[in-house]
Design an enzyme around this catalytic site. Structure first.
Site, PDB file in Angstrom:
ATOM      1  N   LYS A 150       0.784  -1.256  -0.087  1.00 47.99           N
ATOM      2  CA  LYS A 150      -0.065   0.134  -0.192  1.00 47.99           C
ATOM      3  C   LYS A 150       0.939   1.189  -0.052  1.00 47.99           C
ATOM      4  O   LYS A 150       1.935   1.069   0.352  1.00 47.99           O
ATOM      5  CB  LYS A 150      -0.843  -0.061   1.143  1.00 47.99           C
ATOM      6  CG  LYS A 150      -0.449   0.068   2.635  1.00 47.99           C
ATOM      7  CD  LYS A 150      -0.698   1.061   3.411  1.00 47.99           C
ATOM      8  CE  LYS A 150       0.465   1.780   4.179  1.00 47.99           C
ATOM      9  NZ  LYS A 150       0.222   2.477   5.223  1.00 47.99           N
ATOM     10  N   HIS A 242      -5.797   0.611   6.183  1.00 44.36           N
ATOM     11  CA  HIS A 242      -5.887  -0.267   7.267  1.00 44.36           C
ATOM     12  C   HIS A 242      -7.255  -0.061   8.105  1.00 44.36           C
ATOM     13  O   HIS A 242      -8.162  -1.033   8.324  1.00 44.36           O
ATOM     14  CB  HIS A 242      -4.864  -0.031   8.337  1.00 44.36           C
ATOM     15  CG  HIS A 242      -3.519  -0.248   7.800  1.00 44.36           C
ATOM     16  ND1 HIS A 242      -3.190  -0.930   6.992  1.00 44.36           N
ATOM     17  CD2 HIS A 242      -2.418   0.673   8.129  1.00 44.36           C
ATOM     18  CE1 HIS A 242      -1.979  -0.883   6.643  1.00 44.36           C
ATOM     19  NE2 HIS A 242      -1.365   0.172   7.450  1.00 44.36           N
TER      20      HIS A 242
HETATM   21  C1  BG6 Z   1       1.948   1.236   8.526  1.00 41.25           C
HETATM   22  C2  BG6 Z   1       2.004   2.727   8.506  1.00 41.25           C
HETATM   23  O1  BG6 Z   1       1.333   0.815   7.483  1.00 41.25           O
HETATM   24  O2  BG6 Z   1       1.273   0.853   9.708  1.00 41.25           O
HETATM   25  C3  BG6 Z   1       2.611   3.509   9.611  1.00 41.25           C
HETATM   26  O3  BG6 Z   1       2.556   3.175   7.221  1.00 41.25           O
HETATM   27  C4  BG6 Z   1       1.840   2.902  10.999  1.00 41.25           C
HETATM   28  O4  BG6 Z   1       2.628   4.610   9.737  1.00 41.25           O
HETATM   29  C5  BG6 Z   1       1.915   1.195  11.084  1.00 41.25           C
HETATM   30  O5  BG6 Z   1       2.745   3.233  11.924  1.00 41.25           O
HETATM   31  C6  BG6 Z   1       0.983   0.545  12.047  1.00 41.25           C
HETATM   32  O6  BG6 Z   1       1.150  -0.567  12.208  1.00 41.25           O
HETATM   33  P1  BG6 Z   1       1.654  -1.506  12.924  1.00 41.25           P
HETATM   34  O7  BG6 Z   1       1.793  -2.875  12.597  1.00 41.25           O
HETATM   35  O8  BG6 Z   1       3.008  -1.190  13.337  1.00 41.25           O
HETATM   36  O9  BG6 Z   1       1.032  -1.426  14.152  1.00 41.25           O
END
Ligand code: BG6
Length: 481
Positions: A150, A242
């Protein structure tokens, strides 16, 4: 998950097998590969389930095999991935420098791939689009699977044109649009919670639910990711991808099976019915950017002063919006999505707030909060806030918070989504029409922000966000500093 029988268009699925596979990793020297992809891959390899895997890294940097092997070995070790299979992958992996927008470089890469091919585009969207277009000129070996990080495109139009290019390369069921939240075991736990219990599902509708909040507050700041983040911002980075996937899992109707066609079909239906509340993004969205401060004991410079940031772009580090899901089940229930960086506390959860009981009998005293169901995405836990009689006077209510930890998954999210692609099961990836729909949902908000109809508010790092935030912290909410 079971392997899909066919894609939405009825093509037979490419069933998982154990013939030799090559993972061609484009963007191999980048931050995503180092922090997330390689560690996930290492853990997957360590399971021993993919014994004939060869990994070929490629990037614009002129690295040699030895430097690349060190990168892979370090990432595997940091993830705690050990064992003979892990050693073998490190020993045999190779690196080829390439400019993936050039056909002759892609030809050279493909001539080094002899097994069934899985290509991971760990690249910015514009480069992914150019690489995919270049592949259409040279063709791909039959059965090739494509994994795309993404954001998928940069808006609905570019997502559609990327879908069209990809469709010229391989059938839809061989395209894996990655959203690593779908590889998080807690996110997938929403399915078990909702559909393997009798007590929640009948309550999850407009008849009983007052609102649904999907919150992903981070204390972390930019963490050196200006190159990517400054061109994206919180809305595209987190909400467009997400948080809309989480919304789909919470709001969709029960699929008959969890195979790719049923599950992705249910998610697509619900996202098709989702739009900005009252079609009024100026009222129902907020954006903000952190200034210098301290979050979770870490001193953060103001976002605008971070190296690599162009402050005149006005990139937001905080985004909120309210959506409606216009279906029989959900009409009238606000879905409030919120995310931000540099905030006071980590709060990563979906909260279903139920309506008040039709009448609390007079004589029962102290009712002041509705019941809530909480699904935490780190810590991974299920919570239920319910009103019971407190100590002392048996007719005096107080709210208790029942909590159970979700069991940890056996793989980290990137290991899980890679497993899907190696096994030929697209269940945990985003279908093409859904990727376009997610852009359609946020487009009015982006448009309204670009026109300046919603001010970019500043908030000090370590605070709860802009003062005019739509979602004030819910009383009794679980947070982690
Ligand atoms: C990523 C984002 O896809 O997901 C980040 O680019 C974010 O900015 C992250 O911090 C959060 O995911 P996780 O798995 O670290 O909780």
């Amino acid at each position: 998950m079971t392997t899909s029988q066919s894609d939405p268009a009825g093509h037979p699925a490419d069933r998982g097998d154990r013939r030799p596979q090559t993972l061609l990793l484009l963007g191999a020297t980048g931050d995503l590969a180092e922090r997330l992809l390689l560690p996930g891959l290492g853990r997957l390899v360590a399971t021993g389930a993919h014994p004939n895997l060869h990994v070929l890294g490629s990037g614009v940097d002129v690295w040699d095999d030895e430097r690349w092997r060190r990168r892979v070995a370090d990432a595997f070790a940091a993830a705690g991935a050990t064992g003979p299979r892990v050693k073998e992958v490190v020993r045999t992996t190779c690196y080829l420098p390439a400019d993936v927008t050039k056909e002759e470089d892609l030809r050279r890469l493909l001539s080094n791939c002899h097994d069934q091919l899985v290509i991971f585009f760990a690249l910015p969207p514009a480069i992914t689009a150019r690489a995919a277009a270049a592949f259409t000129q040279i063709g791909l070996p039959p059965g090739t699977r494509l994994m795309l990080e993404k954001p998928f495109g940069t808006d609905a139009v570019s997502a559609r044109s990327l879908n069209e290019v990809l469709a010229r390369l391989v059938p839809e069921e061989q395209i894996y649009r990655i959203d690593h939240f779908l590889g998080k075991s807690t996110v997938m736990n929403i399915l078990g919670l909702r559909f393997a219990n009798r007590i929640f599902e009948p309550m999850l509708s407009a008849a009983h639910v007052a609102c649904v909040d999907i919150v992903f507050d981070e204390t972390l700041g930019l963490a050196g990711r200006a190159g990517y983040y400054d061109g994206a911002g919180a809305l595209i980075d987190m909400v467009q991808s997400h948080l809309l996937q989480v919304l789909a899992l919470i709001a969709m109707d029960a699929p008959p099976t969890l195979d790719a066609r049923d599950l992705r079909g249910r998610k697509a239906q619900v996202l098709r019915a989702t739009r900005v509340w009252a079609e009024d993004p100026a009222t129902w969205s907020r954006r903000g950017r952190y200034t210098a401060g301290e979050a979770n004991g870490q001193r953060l410079p103001g976002y605008a002063d971070e190296p690599g940031v162009d402050p005149s772009r006005g990139t937001e580090t905080f985004a909120e919006l309210v959506l409606c899901v216009d279906t029989w089940r959900w009409a009238g229930v606000p879905f409030r999505l919120r995310t931000g960086k540099g905030l006071a506390a980590r709060r990563k959860e979906a909260v279903v707030t139920f309506k008040q009981p039709p009448r609390v009998p007079s004589g029962l005293i102290g009712y002041d909060q509705p019941d809530r169901l909480r699904i935490g995405f780190g810590p991974d836990r299920l919570g239920l806030d319910v009103n019971i009689n407190g100590p002392g006077n048996p007719l005096e209510l107080s709210q208790v918070h029942l909590v159970a930890d979700f069991g940890p998954g056996d793989l980290p999210p990137y290991g899980e989504v890679l497993r899907g692609a190696f096994d030929g099961d697209p269940t945990l990836s985003v279908r093409g029409d859904t990727a376009e729909d997610c852009w359609r949902i946020v487009a009015p908000v982006l448009e309204c922000w670009r026109a300046g109809a919603v001010p970019l508010r500043e908030y000090p790092a370590g605070s709860w966000g802009p003062e005019d935030s739509l979602l004030t912290p819910v009383p009794g909410m679980a947070t982690e500093g």
